[in-house]
Design a protein around this motif. Structure first.
Motif, PDB file in Angstrom:
ATOM      1  N   TRP A  47       0.810  -1.217   0.000  1.00  9.60           N
ATOM      2  CA  TRP A  47       0.000   0.000   0.000  1.00  9.60           C
ATOM      3  C   TRP A  47       0.847   1.273   0.000  1.00  9.60           C
ATOM      4  O   TRP A  47       0.324   2.368  -0.228  1.00  9.60           O
ATOM      5  N   LEU A 164     -11.119  -7.934   2.657  1.00  9.27           N
ATOM      6  CA  LEU A 164     -10.897  -7.005   1.547  1.00  9.27           C
ATOM      7  C   LEU A 164     -11.068  -7.685   0.198  1.00  9.27           C
ATOM      8  O   LEU A 164     -11.676  -7.120  -0.722  1.00  9.27           O
ATOM      9  N   ALA A 175      -9.479  -5.414  -9.435  1.00 11.53           N
ATOM     10  CA  ALA A 175      -9.979  -4.393  -8.515  1.00 11.53           C
ATOM     11  C   ALA A 175      -9.040  -4.205  -7.336  1.00 11.53           C
ATOM     12  O   ALA A 175      -8.817  -3.078  -6.879  1.00 11.53           O
ATOM     13  N   VAL A 176      -8.466  -5.305  -6.838  1.00  9.60           N
ATOM     14  CA  VAL A 176      -7.549  -5.211  -5.702  1.00  9.60           C
ATOM     15  C   VAL A 176      -6.256  -4.514  -6.134  1.00  9.60           C
ATOM     16  O   VAL A 176      -5.730  -3.659  -5.421  1.00  9.60           O
ATOM     17  N   LEU A 179      -6.949  -0.823  -6.362  1.00  6.64           N
ATOM     18  CA  LEU A 179      -7.017  -0.170  -5.054  1.00  6.64           C
ATOM     19  C   LEU A 179      -5.622   0.091  -4.489  1.00  6.64           C
ATOM     20  O   LEU A 179      -5.354   1.158  -3.929  1.00  6.64           O
ATOM     21  N   TRP A 182      -4.020   2.884  -6.419  1.00  4.93           N
ATOM     22  CA  TRP A 182      -4.759   4.115  -6.132  1.00  4.93           C
ATOM     23  C   TRP A 182      -4.328   4.711  -4.796  1.00  4.93           C
ATOM     24  O   TRP A 182      -4.108   5.921  -4.688  1.00  4.93           O
ATOM     25  N   VAL A 183      -4.208   3.873  -3.775  1.00  2.24           N
ATOM     26  CA  VAL A 183      -3.780   4.369  -2.463  1.00  2.24           C
ATOM     27  C   VAL A 183      -2.372   4.948  -2.559  1.00  2.24           C
ATOM     28  O   VAL A 183      -2.076   6.004  -1.982  1.00  2.24           O
ATOM     29  N   ALA A 217      -9.402   7.852  -0.815  1.00  2.00           N
ATOM     30  CA  ALA A 217      -8.915   6.509  -1.143  1.00  2.00           C
ATOM     31  C   ALA A 217      -8.991   5.592   0.069  1.00  2.00           C
ATOM     32  O   ALA A 217      -9.430   4.430  -0.031  1.00  2.00           O
ATOM     33  N   VAL A 220     -12.615   4.585   0.822  1.00  4.11           N
ATOM     34  CA  VAL A 220     -13.135   3.569  -0.095  1.00  4.11           C
ATOM     35  C   VAL A 220     -12.601   2.188   0.284  1.00  4.11           C
ATOM     36  O   VAL A 220     -13.367   1.208   0.323  1.00  4.11           O
ATOM     37  N   VAL A 221     -11.309   2.093   0.582  1.00  2.43           N
ATOM     38  CA  VAL A 221     -10.727   0.808   0.961  1.00  2.43           C
ATOM     39  C   VAL A 221     -11.350   0.287   2.244  1.00  2.43           C
ATOM     40  O   VAL A 221     -11.692  -0.903   2.348  1.00  2.43           O
ATOM     41  N   ILE A 224     -14.841  -0.994   1.503  1.00  2.00           N
ATOM     42  CA  ILE A 224     -14.820  -2.310   0.855  1.00  2.00           C
ATOM     43  C   ILE A 224     -14.461  -3.393   1.862  1.00  2.00           C
ATOM     44  O   ILE A 224     -15.045  -4.493   1.852  1.00  2.00           O
ATOM     45  N   TRP A 225     -13.526  -3.083   2.741  1.00  2.09           N
ATOM     46  CA  TRP A 225     -13.147  -4.053   3.776  1.00  2.09           C
ATOM     47  C   TRP A 225     -14.322  -4.357   4.705  1.00  2.09           C
ATOM     48  O   TRP A 225     -14.584  -5.523   5.024  1.00  2.09           O
TER      49      TRP A 225
END
Length: 285
Positions: A47, A164, A175-176, A179, A182-183, A217, A220-221, A224-225
């Motif tokens: 991350w 997650l 998608a993972v 993410l 993106w982070v 960001a 959103v994570v 989703i988690w």
């Protein structure tokens, strides 16, 4: 003309000498990202692992960005493929082969850096989503076709984050990976600012940490988690209340088997081919 074009893309010695810190940061970024894979399995590092690379790309474009990205790619792929050197006892040339494999695979890092630098320069705000999409696109290309090399897919670093990765059931492993990148991009956006500048005052850089990009960001994570955790909890509760919960049949296939023999019955734990799922070793296709 072709020769002139190729020579124009050779690295500049002056750039290497003056930007050695950036090349070192790119190498550090590759090593850090490899730490998220076995044997260390430090998934949380993924991350933030791209932050040094994005720092090295500030204000860079063209071949300067490409070679910094290639440096990242080489150290990343060489680290995650280092275990292949154990084949040295069978074939001495393996050591050179692993280096060449990392050099070729590292080109994806160079292409990513080239595109990411261009996107961040032309679309400072839009790059927050465009750069992760660019990574996912290259990851998809690298994992497709007869010469596919899916090693190093970022989604695999989160195999322990069960909640997650429930998003995979909806949007796939891409998608993972999206993410994670993106982070990293959002974090660097907050630290270095949206503009591609290398002369921003330190105080301004620290003030940009408070910008919305990292917060959005992260939100959103986390969302989703939490959604994945709720899904798992609901599923476990339903299974606990059902005396005969639905299940799936899985066929396990032994690894390290030649392609011409993998369907032979003596290589299988179960020869019933009507199973819903078959789990293959990563080396079989």
């Amino acid at each position: 003309m072709g020769t002139r074009f190729l020579t124009s893309w050779l690295p500049d010695r002056a750039d290497v000498r003056s930007g050695w810190r950036e090349y070192a940061a790119a190498a550090l970024s590759g090593l850090a990202m490899s730490a998220a894979f076995p044997p260390l399995d430090a998934g949380w590092v993924a991350w933030v692992a791209l932050a040094p690379l994005f720092w090295a790309l500030r204000g860079r474009s063209g071949k300067a960005a490409f070679y910094r990205g290639w440096t990242f790619g080489f150290f990343f792929f060489y680290s995650i493929c280092f275990f292949l050197n154990s084949l040295f006892i069978y074939m001495k040339v393996v050591i050179l082969g692993v280096v060449l494999l990392a050099l070729v695979s590292g080109l994806y890092g160079g292409v990513f850096a080239l595109g990411a630098a261009a996107l961040r320069r032309r679309f400072p705000r839009g790059s927050l989503l465009a750069v992760p999409a660019w990574w996912v696109a290259l990851e998809s290309i690298r994992s497709s076709g007869e010469l596919a090399f899916p090693f190093g897919t970022l989604a695999h670093t989160q195999w322990e984050a069960t909640a997650l990765i429930q998003v995979v059931a909806v949007a796939g492993t891409s998608a993972v990976s999206f993410l994670i990148v993106w982070v990293n991009v959002a974090l660097c956006h907050g630290l270095f600012g949206a503009a591609e500048t290398r002369t921003a005052p330190p105080r301004a850089a620290f003030r940009r940490v408070r910008c919305a990009a990292p917060a959005v960001a992260l939100a959103v994570v986390v969302g989703i988690w939490l959604g994945g955790a709720w899904t798992l909890q609901t599923r476990d509760a339903d299974a606990a209340g059902d005396r005969n919960p639905p299940g799936i049949d899985v066929l396990m296939i032994q690894h390290n088997i030649p392609q011409t023999e993998k369907w032979d019955s003596y290589h299988m734990f179960d020869t019933d081919r009507r199973r819903a799922y078959r789990i293959w070793d990563k080396q079989t296709r």
